[in-house]
Design a protein around this motif. Sequence first.
Motif, PDB file in Angstrom:
ATOM      1  N   MET A   1       0.813  -1.044  -0.059  1.00  0.00           N
ATOM      2  CA  MET A   1       0.028  -0.172  -0.135  1.00  0.00           C
ATOM      3  C   MET A   1       0.990   1.348  -0.037  1.00  0.00           C
ATOM      4  N   ARG A   2       0.906   2.087  -0.993  1.00  0.00           N
ATOM      5  CA  ARG A   2       1.479   3.301  -1.015  1.00  0.00           C
ATOM      6  C   ARG A   2       1.090   4.613  -0.131  1.00  0.00           C
ATOM      7  N   CYS A   3       1.994   5.113   0.606  1.00  0.00           N
ATOM      8  CA  CYS A   3       1.480   6.056   1.430  1.00  0.00           C
ATOM      9  C   CYS A   3       1.274   7.290   0.596  1.00  0.00           C
ATOM     10  N   PRO A   4      -0.051   7.897   1.025  1.00  0.00           N
ATOM     11  CA  PRO A   4      -0.477   9.075   0.121  1.00  0.00           C
ATOM     12  C   PRO A   4       0.341  10.283   0.262  1.00  0.00           C
ATOM     13  N   PHE A   5       1.247  10.317   1.636  1.00  0.00           N
ATOM     14  CA  PHE A   5       1.875  11.563   2.096  1.00  0.00           C
ATOM     15  C   PHE A   5       3.309  11.473   1.744  1.00  0.00           C
ATOM     16  N   CYS A   6       3.998  10.417   1.887  1.00  0.00           N
ATOM     17  CA  CYS A   6       5.527  10.343   1.380  1.00  0.00           C
ATOM     18  C   CYS A   6       5.664   9.657   0.128  1.00  0.00           C
ATOM     19  N   GLY A   7       4.873   8.851  -0.349  1.00  0.00           N
ATOM     20  CA  GLY A   7       4.854   7.865  -1.620  1.00  0.00           C
ATOM     21  C   GLY A   7       5.338   6.534  -1.139  1.00  0.00           C
ATOM     22  N   SER A   8       5.947   6.194  -0.009  1.00  0.00           N
ATOM     23  CA  SER A   8       6.611   4.919   0.184  1.00  0.00           C
ATOM     24  C   SER A   8       5.878   3.960  -0.346  1.00  0.00           C
ATOM     25  N   HIS A   9       6.184   2.769  -0.808  1.00  0.00           N
ATOM     26  CA  HIS A   9       5.679   1.433  -1.060  1.00  0.00           C
ATOM     27  C   HIS A   9       6.039   0.475  -0.056  1.00  0.00           C
ATOM     28  N   ASP A  10       6.243   0.846   1.138  1.00  0.00           N
ATOM     29  CA  ASP A  10       6.686   0.134   2.083  1.00  0.00           C
ATOM     30  C   ASP A  10       5.457  -1.019   2.642  1.00  0.00           C
ATOM     31  N   ASP A  11       5.749  -2.176   2.392  1.00  0.00           N
ATOM     32  CA  ASP A  11       4.503  -3.109   2.801  1.00  0.00           C
ATOM     33  C   ASP A  11       4.569  -3.635   4.255  1.00  0.00           C
ATOM     34  N   ARG A  12       5.206  -2.568   4.943  1.00  0.00           N
ATOM     35  CA  ARG A  12       5.156  -2.904   6.410  1.00  0.00           C
ATOM     36  C   ARG A  12       4.106  -1.926   7.296  1.00  0.00           C
ATOM     37  N   ASN A  13       3.473  -1.137   6.182  1.00  0.00           N
ATOM     38  CA  ASN A  13       2.576  -0.194   6.901  1.00  0.00           C
ATOM     39  C   ASN A  13       1.426  -0.909   7.749  1.00  0.00           C
ATOM     40  N   ARG A  14       1.340  -0.465   9.027  1.00  0.00           N
ATOM     41  CA  ARG A  14       0.441  -1.136  10.074  1.00  0.00           C
ATOM     42  C   ARG A  14      -0.858  -0.878   9.872  1.00  0.00           C
ATOM     43  N   VAL A  15      -1.900  -1.932  10.094  1.00  0.00           N
ATOM     44  CA  VAL A  15      -3.278  -1.650  10.034  1.00  0.00           C
ATOM     45  C   VAL A  15      -3.597  -1.242  11.644  1.00  0.00           C
ATOM     46  N   ILE A  16      -3.928  -0.181  12.011  1.00  0.00           N
ATOM     47  CA  ILE A  16      -4.343   0.369  13.262  1.00  0.00           C
ATOM     48  C   ILE A  16      -5.785  -0.112  13.862  1.00  0.00           C
ATOM     49  N   ASP A  17      -6.802   0.125  12.611  1.00  0.00           N
ATOM     50  CA  ASP A  17      -8.168  -0.025  13.156  1.00  0.00           C
ATOM     51  C   ASP A  17      -8.667  -0.579  11.757  1.00  0.00           C
ATOM     52  N   SER A  18      -9.807  -1.638  11.951  1.00  0.00           N
ATOM     53  CA  SER A  18     -10.494  -2.099  10.867  1.00  0.00           C
ATOM     54  C   SER A  18     -12.015  -1.868  11.152  1.00  0.00           C
ATOM     55  N   ARG A  19     -12.796  -1.744  10.413  1.00  0.00           N
ATOM     56  CA  ARG A  19     -14.166  -1.346  10.576  1.00  0.00           C
ATOM     57  C   ARG A  19     -14.946  -1.742   9.382  1.00  0.00           C
ATOM     58  N   SER A  20     -16.105  -2.334   9.276  1.00  0.00           N
ATOM     59  CA  SER A  20     -17.077  -2.609   8.387  1.00  0.00           C
ATOM     60  C   SER A  20     -17.719  -1.186   8.024  1.00  0.00           C
ATOM     61  N   SER A  21     -18.195  -0.967   6.877  1.00  0.00           N
ATOM     62  CA  SER A  21     -19.137   0.079   6.522  1.00  0.00           C
ATOM     63  C   SER A  21     -20.472  -0.060   6.947  1.00  0.00           C
ATOM     64  N   GLU A  22     -21.126   0.902   6.963  1.00  0.00           N
ATOM     65  CA  GLU A  22     -22.430   0.729   7.327  1.00  0.00           C
ATOM     66  C   GLU A  22     -23.444  -0.467   6.456  1.00  0.00           C
TER      67      GLU A  22
END
Length: 167
Positions: A1-22
């Motif tokens: 997942m590419r970071c929208p701020f720094c453009g890094s393609h680091d695949d170590r981006n952490r998932v902090i929170d997951s929620r289903s949509s309505e």
Amino acid sequence: MRCPFCGSHDDRNRVIDSRSSEDGATIRRRRACAACGRRFTTFERVEEAPLLVLKRDGSKEQFNLGKLVAGLEKACKNRPITPSRIIEIASDIEETVRARGQREIESQEVGIELLNALRELDHVAYMRFASVYKDFQNPADFERELESLDSLDKATPPKPRAGASSV
């Protein structure tokens, strides 16, 4: 997942929170970039395989809900049927044909589903659609279809009305 701020393609981006949509169709995830540490949100949804419709002339085209809605709107013009009900019927038909699990479906199958829905919804709308779909050429075609519709109604027990007591 590419970071929208720094453009890094680091695949170590952490998932902090997951929620289903309505509606349950998407998942919202908060992530933290491993390179710059900033947080961002992503949305995931199931990618559906395209449903192809096999036309009578042998050609194929992608299923188009808009065409189904347009056909229903023409059949239901000046009838007591709300636009939201038309969209609901079209969505139900799409769901029915997708539930068959086939990647390709014949246009006749979609037409039959539409005819069945209109038969239950409104007889005038049904006759309008049937006259075009079945290519009526003369008044006898209308008479034959009306007789078929009438005999089907007599053979089918009436549905209980909303709020009616079953006692």
